[in-house]
Design a protein around this motif. Sequence first.
Motif, PDB file in Angstrom:
ATOM      1  N   ALA A 128       0.822  -1.217   0.000  1.00  0.00           N
ATOM      2  CA  ALA A 128       0.000   0.000   0.000  1.00  0.00           C
ATOM      3  C   ALA A 128       0.852   1.261   0.000  1.00  0.00           C
ATOM      4  O   ALA A 128       0.381   2.324  -0.411  1.00  0.00           O
ATOM      5  CB  ALA A 128      -0.939   0.000   1.206  1.00  0.00           C
ATOM      6  N   LEU A 129       2.086   1.164   0.469  1.00  0.00           N
ATOM      7  CA  LEU A 129       2.920   2.367   0.568  1.00  0.00           C
ATOM      8  C   LEU A 129       3.968   2.425  -0.540  1.00  0.00           C
ATOM      9  O   LEU A 129       4.902   3.225  -0.478  1.00  0.00           O
ATOM     10  CB  LEU A 129       3.600   2.419   1.942  1.00  0.00           C
ATOM     11  N   ASP A 130       3.810   1.578  -1.561  1.00  0.00           N
ATOM     12  CA  ASP A 130       4.724   1.602  -2.709  1.00  0.00           C
ATOM     13  C   ASP A 130       6.175   1.485  -2.236  1.00  0.00           C
ATOM     14  O   ASP A 130       7.056   2.234  -2.669  1.00  0.00           O
ATOM     15  CB  ASP A 130       4.506   2.903  -3.509  1.00  0.00           C
ATOM     16  N   ALA A 131       6.417   0.531  -1.333  1.00  0.00           N
ATOM     17  CA  ALA A 131       7.743   0.401  -0.724  1.00  0.00           C
ATOM     18  C   ALA A 131       8.762  -0.138  -1.719  1.00  0.00           C
ATOM     19  O   ALA A 131       8.421  -0.838  -2.669  1.00  0.00           O
ATOM     20  CB  ALA A 131       7.657  -0.541   0.479  1.00  0.00           C
ATOM     21  N   LYS A 132      10.016   0.233  -1.475  1.00  0.00           N
ATOM     22  CA  LYS A 132      11.139  -0.243  -2.292  1.00  0.00           C
ATOM     23  C   LYS A 132      11.943  -1.216  -1.437  1.00  0.00           C
ATOM     24  O   LYS A 132      12.456  -0.831  -0.366  1.00  0.00           O
ATOM     25  CB  LYS A 132      12.055   0.910  -2.714  1.00  0.00           C
ATOM     26  N   ILE A 133      12.087  -2.430  -1.904  1.00  0.00           N
ATOM     27  CA  ILE A 133      12.784  -3.452  -1.133  1.00  0.00           C
ATOM     28  C   ILE A 133      14.190  -3.638  -1.712  1.00  0.00           C
ATOM     29  O   ILE A 133      14.348  -4.069  -2.853  1.00  0.00           O
ATOM     30  CB  ILE A 133      11.970  -4.764  -1.143  1.00  0.00           C
ATOM     31  N   LYS A 137      21.221  -7.889  -3.968  1.00  0.00           N
ATOM     32  CA  LYS A 137      21.424  -7.993  -5.418  1.00  0.00           C
ATOM     33  C   LYS A 137      20.764  -6.887  -6.228  1.00  0.00           C
ATOM     34  O   LYS A 137      21.195  -6.568  -7.321  1.00  0.00           O
ATOM     35  CB  LYS A 137      20.901  -9.342  -5.919  1.00  0.00           C
ATOM     36  N   ARG A 138      19.669  -6.322  -5.715  1.00  0.00           N
ATOM     37  CA  ARG A 138      18.897  -5.402  -6.560  1.00  0.00           C
ATOM     38  C   ARG A 138      17.843  -4.663  -5.741  1.00  0.00           C
ATOM     39  O   ARG A 138      17.691  -4.898  -4.543  1.00  0.00           O
ATOM     40  CB  ARG A 138      18.202  -6.186  -7.676  1.00  0.00           C
ATOM     41  N   LEU A 139      17.097  -3.815  -6.451  1.00  0.00           N
ATOM     42  CA  LEU A 139      15.939  -3.143  -5.855  1.00  0.00           C
ATOM     43  C   LEU A 139      14.682  -3.823  -6.406  1.00  0.00           C
ATOM     44  O   LEU A 139      14.554  -3.998  -7.624  1.00  0.00           O
ATOM     45  CB  LEU A 139      15.952  -1.659  -6.256  1.00  0.00           C
ATOM     46  N   ILE A 140      13.794  -4.205  -5.504  1.00  0.00           N
ATOM     47  CA  ILE A 140      12.550  -4.836  -5.944  1.00  0.00           C
ATOM     48  C   ILE A 140      11.376  -3.968  -5.475  1.00  0.00           C
ATOM     49  O   ILE A 140      11.264  -3.642  -4.294  1.00  0.00           O
ATOM     50  CB  ILE A 140      12.389  -6.261  -5.353  1.00  0.00           C
ATOM     51  N   GLU A 141      10.521  -3.587  -6.420  1.00  0.00           N
ATOM     52  CA  GLU A 141       9.315  -2.833  -6.071  1.00  0.00           C
ATOM     53  C   GLU A 141       8.365  -3.779  -5.315  1.00  0.00           C
ATOM     54  O   GLU A 141       8.275  -4.968  -5.649  1.00  0.00           O
ATOM     55  CB  GLU A 141       8.616  -2.341  -7.345  1.00  0.00           C
ATOM     56  N   ALA A 142       7.643  -3.221  -4.333  1.00  0.00           N
ATOM     57  CA  ALA A 142       6.705  -4.054  -3.568  1.00  0.00           C
ATOM     58  C   ALA A 142       5.739  -4.782  -4.502  1.00  0.00           C
ATOM     59  O   ALA A 142       5.395  -5.949  -4.274  1.00  0.00           O
ATOM     60  CB  ALA A 142       5.946  -3.198  -2.562  1.00  0.00           C
ATOM     61  N   ILE A 160      17.518  -9.519   2.059  1.00  0.00           N
ATOM     62  CA  ILE A 160      16.912  -8.190   2.134  1.00  0.00           C
ATOM     63  C   ILE A 160      17.792  -7.317   3.019  1.00  0.00           C
ATOM     64  O   ILE A 160      18.147  -7.714   4.137  1.00  0.00           O
ATOM     65  CB  ILE A 160      15.488  -8.240   2.720  1.00  0.00           C
ATOM     66  N   LYS A 161      18.151  -6.141   2.534  1.00  0.00           N
ATOM     67  CA  LYS A 161      18.976  -5.219   3.316  1.00  0.00           C
ATOM     68  C   LYS A 161      18.116  -4.181   4.039  1.00  0.00           C
ATOM     69  O   LYS A 161      18.298  -3.907   5.215  1.00  0.00           O
ATOM     70  CB  LYS A 161      19.971  -4.484   2.399  1.00  0.00           C
TER      71      LYS A 161
END
Lengths: 265, 154
Positions: A128-133, A137-142, A160-161
């Motif tokens: 719901a908050l459009d979090a960035k994970i 290795k990379r950035l994954i959109e929620a 996960i960092k």
Amino acid sequence: MYQFNYQRPKSLADAEALLAAADDPKILAGGQTLIPTLKQRLAMPSDLIDIGAIKELDFIRAEGNAVTIGAATRHATVAQSADVRKHNPALAALAGGIGDPAVRHMGTLGGSIANNDPAADYPAACLALDAKIHTTKRLIEADEFFKGMFETALQDGEIIKEVTFPHPEKAAYMKFPNPASRYAMVGVFVSKGPWGVRVAVTGAGQNGVFRVAEMEQALSKNWSPDAVAGIKVSANGLNADLHGTAEYRAHLITVMAKRAVAAAG
Amino acid sequence: MPVVSMTVNGKPASADVEARTLLVQFIRERLGLTGTHVGCDTSQCGACVVHVDGRAVKSCAMLAVQAEGAEVLTIEGLARDGELHPVQAAFREHHGLQCGFCTPGMIMTAVDMIRRIPDLDEETVRDELEGNICRCTGYHNIVKAILAASQEMR
């Protein structure tokens, strides 16, 4: 519990190396799901890589228009954080409502979303908050992260960092807990922000957390409880068990969405 | 087998343990401190609550090796010089127990909540007790005892 090798690395780099070297490893964060699972012999990892001693994963940082939280940050720490309470009170309240006080002292953000329990609270907040994970290795959109029941986009050896939560303009989470287990029968997180309007539902879906497009459209036009009051969510794909039918959960989604919008103001 | 070392009730404790040893097993079976109870073993009932580095946790949902280097406090470590801790005294005074099985966990949870929350009210106490199950008392006298202890310790 079956036997396993236990490792307690002090740095993320060491954790990655241990993960890569092990046969069938699992990452141990707070352990509030994993340890009970191991006790029931539902999992048999060769190695547990405990990330609990990695200081670089335990932090909360407010910068720009977002709060970034380290993956090994405990629920109690998030709930009490002045930064989270100021910029994202709905997220602080959600963290303060997970499990019970002792569970919140151990359970972590990264552990919760990596496990992706279909009744977990944090996945709803991320979606719901459009979090960035951010992982090793990379950035994954929620939107791309939660793949189904206990399933995520994470690959083997990926850790996960941290998770970045952009500040919402308005947001609230309303949970209808199962009276015995206190897990969400239905939890609805509503938000309004730079991403528009989002409505994420946990506890109800057979495939875990999901968004309700019809409610998002209605709230985009008119941010008020009335806007969602008449929306009937389909019972298709919702959980049915001794605690409630799929229709019951569908009905609860509308009720919780209404309450969440009212609470968000 | 890994060696684990921690401080329990102020005293150093060290032993070879299997990695799968739970903290509660270490406390009860290796150290002989049987005041910490195992009720449900599914991490719901809270009878096994102890403090690790000052925070209440369920010792049946934590490995002993995770407590490496930690300060652990169990129910046996609360009383000082033969004097009950104010929370223990309040449970006795207000009859906050019947069979007593949940009591160690209730008291450790209560001490933790009193430390964290300066102005406890009844609703907050009941909310904070979510992870501790009592099948005898109906909670009323437990809540009374915690509120009384909270007042006294202020």
